[in-house]
Design a protein around this motif. Structure first.
Motif, PDB file in Angstrom:
ATOM      1  N   LYS A   1       0.832  -1.206   0.000  1.00  0.00           N
ATOM      2  CA  LYS A   1       0.000   0.000   0.000  1.00  0.00           C
ATOM      3  C   LYS A   1       0.872   1.264   0.000  1.00  0.00           C
TER       4      LYS A   1
ATOM      5  N   ALA B   1       2.388   1.728  -3.393  1.00  0.00           N
ATOM      6  CA  ALA B   1       1.378   2.261  -4.311  1.00  0.00           C
ATOM      7  C   ALA B   1       1.209   3.770  -4.118  1.00  0.00           C
ATOM      8  N   GLU B   2       1.132   4.193  -2.866  1.00  0.00           N
ATOM      9  CA  GLU B   2       0.979   5.622  -2.583  1.00  0.00           C
ATOM     10  C   GLU B   2       2.190   6.419  -3.066  1.00  0.00           C
TER      11      GLU B   2
ATOM     12  N   LYS C   1       2.387   6.233  -6.985  1.00  0.00           N
ATOM     13  CA  LYS C   1       1.148   6.610  -7.685  1.00  0.00           C
ATOM     14  C   LYS C   1       0.639   5.489  -8.593  1.00  0.00           C
ATOM     15  N   LEU C   2       0.950   4.256  -8.220  1.00  0.00           N
ATOM     16  CA  LEU C   2       0.433   3.088  -8.928  1.00  0.00           C
ATOM     17  C   LEU C   2      -0.732   2.509  -8.132  1.00  0.00           C
ATOM     18  N   SER C   3      -1.553   1.725  -8.794  1.00  0.00           N
ATOM     19  CA  SER C   3      -2.625   1.051  -8.062  1.00  0.00           C
ATOM     20  C   SER C   3      -2.018  -0.064  -7.216  1.00  0.00           C
ATOM     21  N   LEU C   4      -2.723  -0.423  -6.172  1.00  0.00           N
ATOM     22  CA  LEU C   4      -2.276  -1.513  -5.314  1.00  0.00           C
ATOM     23  C   LEU C   4      -2.199  -2.816  -6.117  1.00  0.00           C
ATOM     24  N   THR C   5      -3.131  -3.013  -7.019  1.00  0.00           N
ATOM     25  CA  THR C   5      -3.115  -4.201  -7.885  1.00  0.00           C
ATOM     26  C   THR C   5      -1.846  -4.232  -8.730  1.00  0.00           C
ATOM     27  N   SER C   6      -1.463  -3.090  -9.292  1.00  0.00           N
ATOM     28  CA  SER C   6      -0.234  -3.028 -10.098  1.00  0.00           C
ATOM     29  C   SER C   6       0.995  -3.332  -9.256  1.00  0.00           C
TER      30      SER C   6
ATOM     31  N   ARG D   1       1.182  -5.126  -6.517  1.00  0.00           N
ATOM     32  CA  ARG D   1       1.212  -6.564  -6.207  1.00  0.00           C
ATOM     33  C   ARG D   1       1.658  -7.378  -7.418  1.00  0.00           C
TER      34      ARG D   1
END
Length: 98
Positions: free
Chosen positions: A45, A48-49, A52-57, A59
């Motif tokens: 998380k 991601a923050e 600036k990527l999604s959490l899915t990306s 992972r």
């Protein structure tokens, strides 16, 4: 003695082998994955923050990193893999004077 050798010699033989192999693998990662691997000490998380990527990306990228560094889920749990990658990042930085 070179700092990279000192660092490696401070590790147990099996861990030394795995960390060295992973550090070598880091040199082969594309820039987008090297960017993620440098943040391995953070939670997905937080990565991601920060990126600036999604959490899915994030992972997906982490799974790709573990795969490329030959750190399979069956061989080590997530914490163990993250510690190995973090040690490999330190070695990579020492070897590349970063």
């Amino acid at each position: 003695m070179h700092p990279a050798h000192q660092f490696l010699n401070s590790l147990e033989p099996e861990l030394r082998r795995i960390v060295y192999r992973a550090a070598q693998g880091i040199t082969q990662l594309p820039p987008r994955l090297r960017r993620i691997v440098q943040l391995i000490h953070l939670t997905p998380k937080q990565i991601a923050e920060q990126t600036k990527l999604s959490l899915t990306s994030v992972r997906k990228y982490l799974d790709e990193i573990y795969s490329r560094l030959a750190l399979k889920r069956k061989e080590a749990n997530t914490l163990q893999r993250d510690v190995i990658v973090a040690l490999a990042v330190v070695l990579y930085q020492i070897m590349n004077n970063e």
